[in-house]
Design an enzyme around this catalytic site. Structure first.
Site, PDB file in Angstrom:
ATOM      1  N   THR A 139       0.824  -1.215   0.000  1.00 24.51           N
ATOM      2  CA  THR A 139       0.000   0.000   0.000  1.00 24.51           C
ATOM      3  C   THR A 139       0.854   1.259   0.000  1.00 24.51           C
ATOM      4  O   THR A 139       0.313   2.367   0.074  1.00 24.51           O
ATOM      5  CB  THR A 139      -0.933   0.022   1.229  1.00 24.51           C
ATOM      6  OG1 THR A 139      -0.132   0.013   2.421  1.00 24.51           O
ATOM      7  CG2 THR A 139      -1.867  -1.173   1.242  1.00 24.51           C
ATOM      8  N   ARG A 146       2.336   1.992  -5.270  1.00 25.30           N
ATOM      9  CA  ARG A 146       1.244   2.657  -5.977  1.00 25.30           C
ATOM     10  C   ARG A 146       1.734   3.464  -7.183  1.00 25.30           C
ATOM     11  O   ARG A 146       1.058   3.522  -8.202  1.00 25.30           O
ATOM     12  CB  ARG A 146       0.469   3.556  -5.010  1.00 25.30           C
ATOM     13  CG  ARG A 146      -0.310   2.776  -3.947  1.00 25.30           C
ATOM     14  CD  ARG A 146      -1.146   3.668  -3.058  1.00 25.30           C
ATOM     15  NE  ARG A 146      -0.330   4.617  -2.308  1.00 25.30           N
ATOM     16  CZ  ARG A 146      -0.243   5.914  -2.581  1.00 25.30           C
ATOM     17  NH1 ARG A 146      -0.920   6.428  -3.592  1.00 25.30           N
ATOM     18  NH2 ARG A 146       0.506   6.712  -1.835  1.00 25.30           N
ATOM     19  N   ASP A 155      18.194  -1.496  -8.567  1.00 27.13           N
ATOM     20  CA  ASP A 155      18.521  -0.098  -8.820  1.00 27.13           C
ATOM     21  C   ASP A 155      17.850   0.250 -10.139  1.00 27.13           C
ATOM     22  O   ASP A 155      18.260  -0.233 -11.202  1.00 27.13           O
ATOM     23  CB  ASP A 155      20.037   0.098  -8.921  1.00 27.13           C
ATOM     24  CG  ASP A 155      20.432   1.565  -9.107  1.00 27.13           C
ATOM     25  OD1 ASP A 155      19.587   2.346  -9.574  1.00 27.13           O
ATOM     26  OD2 ASP A 155      21.587   1.918  -8.803  1.00 27.13           O
ATOM     27  N   HIS A 156      16.805   1.073 -10.084  1.00 21.36           N
ATOM     28  CA  HIS A 156      15.987   1.276 -11.276  1.00 21.36           C
ATOM     29  C   HIS A 156      16.773   1.900 -12.428  1.00 21.36           C
ATOM     30  O   HIS A 156      16.381   1.758 -13.588  1.00 21.36           O
ATOM     31  CB  HIS A 156      14.758   2.132 -10.948  1.00 21.36           C
ATOM     32  CG  HIS A 156      15.053   3.568 -10.679  1.00 21.36           C
ATOM     33  ND1 HIS A 156      15.438   4.026  -9.443  1.00 21.36           N
ATOM     34  CD2 HIS A 156      15.001   4.657 -11.475  1.00 21.36           C
ATOM     35  CE1 HIS A 156      15.623   5.335  -9.495  1.00 21.36           C
ATOM     36  NE2 HIS A 156      15.358   5.737 -10.710  1.00 21.36           N
ATOM     37  N   ASP A 191      22.808   8.856  -1.377  1.00 19.88           N
ATOM     38  CA  ASP A 191      21.552   8.659  -2.095  1.00 19.88           C
ATOM     39  C   ASP A 191      21.757   8.422  -3.582  1.00 19.88           C
ATOM     40  O   ASP A 191      20.973   7.700  -4.208  1.00 19.88           O
ATOM     41  CB  ASP A 191      20.649   9.878  -1.892  1.00 19.88           C
ATOM     42  CG  ASP A 191      19.255   9.664  -2.454  1.00 19.88           C
ATOM     43  OD1 ASP A 191      18.590   8.684  -2.062  1.00 19.88           O
ATOM     44  OD2 ASP A 191      18.816  10.478  -3.295  1.00 19.88           O
ATOM     45  N   HIS A 239      23.547   4.862  -7.949  1.00 14.58           N
ATOM     46  CA  HIS A 239      23.206   5.167  -9.335  1.00 14.58           C
ATOM     47  C   HIS A 239      24.433   5.530 -10.174  1.00 14.58           C
ATOM     48  O   HIS A 239      24.691   4.920 -11.217  1.00 14.58           O
ATOM     49  CB  HIS A 239      22.207   6.324  -9.397  1.00 14.58           C
ATOM     50  CG  HIS A 239      20.892   6.027  -8.753  1.00 14.58           C
ATOM     51  ND1 HIS A 239      20.335   4.761  -8.700  1.00 14.58           N
ATOM     52  CD2 HIS A 239      19.991   6.839  -8.147  1.00 14.58           C
ATOM     53  CE1 HIS A 239      19.176   4.820  -8.089  1.00 14.58           C
ATOM     54  NE2 HIS A 239      18.943   6.065  -7.739  1.00 14.58           N
TER      55      HIS A 239
END
Length: 484
Positions: A19, A24, A177-178, A235, A240
């Site tokens: 949720t 989402r 890791d997108h 971050d 990345h």
């Protein structure tokens, strides 16, 4: 593409934190797009699991609303949406207790592919892993997906890996890791290793320097409490940008397999030299015409957390000796742009008169926006008046090159989730890779703390601190302009 060759088997995907915001915004809208494109085998199921005391019908309503908000034009396909929602189920679960686990055990099948997405805080990973085994839900073939942050330093990363490895083998763990799921990132490997044009030039004999930029226009507002404890180094750089650096610099693997690719990425990280303090720039955005300062957004008036980092790095190996890699990332920048730029060296000799220094070949790989790549080449300017040279791009923007009838470029999350179901770990980080990245990053952060380093202020909506410009100017180079 790998995703079009390896079939997808029937699966049960359990999303812990089902949720939450990530589920989402990204995970479930992405799964709906894969369902709509025919990549979800019949009989597959998606089970949300979270603390919220709602039933399965209530969950379907929630996800329908999320897809309407975040799913793009596909959300208007009511027939496909209804069929997708029918694959959803829900369990109210207590990650630290026993509530809901017997119910989940009844729902998850052992004769299909099992995947468990830990879209929760890392502090819950151990609890979830332990209960999946104590309730005999997980099998030796189950897969777990874990989101960053993978620790906040080397010690915590080791502890996190140890927790996960207590119940799951390394080949069952998918650290996502997108950025690695982006079409252009994968095309980077195709360009390097699939074309005789580039790979012979991919070394210190022909490359002058490489830039990696990940610029964001967003502020930290809304996530300031998290970001203020993290900063841009933890971050963005440690994961990345480090991954992009590895892919651009790694040696050709023996084959396009998970361990072979990750072995070569690990070698790059281990070859990274320590970064001297004068080759690092920290920044923090100040108030601008269209927004408040970082300290205001983070609700911490005395914060020294960086929202911008620029570094000059070197890789100690035969291929890249002497070639600087310039990395930068920042919030509240002039434009949103993620780009890798390979700047090739000047000609050893030119037959043309005048200044030719600006006439360099430059390969730019755009990750966002407008994914694609272009190669800057030098040609004669059309018309009379002598040999005047100009630079023009050979542009391949994916949306244009693929054509209106081509399959839409897949979102990073949906591609990576499908790779989990296929059991393909190529685009996921291995435990030793994560630890090696922290081993390189930790001394930089510790140096800031030891020196009581204060980040340089930069105007929100700019290209970052002036010191970051000087990082390249001192070397007779300049950053490629950040374009939206």
């Amino acid at each position: 593409m790998v995703s079009r060759v390896i079939p997808v088997e029937t699966f049960d995907l359990v999303i812990f934190g089902g949720t939450g915001d990530l589920a989402r915004r990204k995970i479930l809208p992405g799964l709906f797009r894969r369902f709509r494109s025919g990549q979800t085998p019949e009989g597959s199921r998606i089970i949300g699991a979270a603390r919220s005391e709602i039933d399965s019908d209530g969950y379907r309503v929630m996800i329908a609303e999320a897809i309407a908000e975040f799913g793009g034009d596909e959300a208007s396909d009511s027939d496909s949406l209804a069929a997708f929602l029918a694959t959803l189920d829900y369990v109210a679960i207590d990650a630290k207790g026993d509530g809901g686990w017997a119910d989940l055990a009844q729902k998850v099948r052992s004769d299909v592919v099992q995947a468990f997405y830990f879209s929760v805080a890392p502090s819950l990973f151990g609890d979830l892993a332990e209960r999946l085994h104590s309730h005999k839900i997980a099998t030796p073939d189950s897969r777990i997906v874990v989101e960053k942050p993978f620790g906040r330093d080397l010690d915590t990363a080791r502890a996190l890996n140890a927790v996960l490895s207590t119940h799951f083998n390394e080949d069952q763990i998918y650290r996502i890791d997108h950025y690695l799921g982006k079409e252009t990132v994968q095309n980077l490997m195709a360009v390097r290793f699939g074309n005789v044009l580039f790979e012979p030039l991919w070394n210190n004999h022909y490359v002058d320097h490489i830039q990696i930029t990940v610029a964001e226009t967003v502020s930290v507002a809304g996530r300031g409490s998290y970001y203020d404890k993290s900063g841009a180094m933890r971050d963005m750089v440690q994961n990345h940008l480090m991954q992009l650096l590895c892919l651009i610099a790694m040696e050709p693997p023996s084959r396009f397999g998970a361990d072979e690719v990750r072995d070569e990425k690990l070698k790059v990280i281990r070859a990274l030299q320590p970064v001297a303090p004068h080759h690092i720039v920290r920044g923090q955005y100040d108030a601008g015409p269209d927004g408040p300062s970082y300290r205001n957004d983070a609700e911490n008036p005395r914060s020294f957390t960086e929202s911008f980092v620029a570094l000059k790095c070197h890789i100690a190996n035969w291929r890249w000796a002497g070639v600087p890699f310039y990395l930068r990332t920042g919030k509240r920048m002039k434009a949103r742009s993620s780009e890798i730029t390979v700047v090739f060296k000047d000609l050893g000799h030119t037959i043309f008169e005048g200044d030719t220094a600006r006439h360099r070949n430059i390969l730019s790989i755009r990750l966002q926006p407008n994914e694609g790549m272009d190669l800057q080449v030098t040609i004669k300017e059309p018309g009379p008046g002598g040999m005047r040279l100009i630079d023009v791009p050979l542009d391949m923007t994916f949306a244009d090159a693929l054509g209106a009838d081509a399959e839409e470029v897949t979102d990073a999350y949906e591609r990576l989730i499908m790779d989990v179901i296929r059991g393909n770990q190529t685009l996921f980080m291995r435990g030793d890779e994560v630890e090696a990245a922290w081993r390189w990053t930790d001394p930089i952060i510790q140096g800031w703390e030891a020196r009581n380093d204060v980040p340089k202020l930069y105007d929100a909506g700019s290209t970052g601190p002036e010191d970051a410009m000087m990082l390249l100017h001192r070397d007779g180079r300049k950053w490629r302009e950040v374009k939206g």
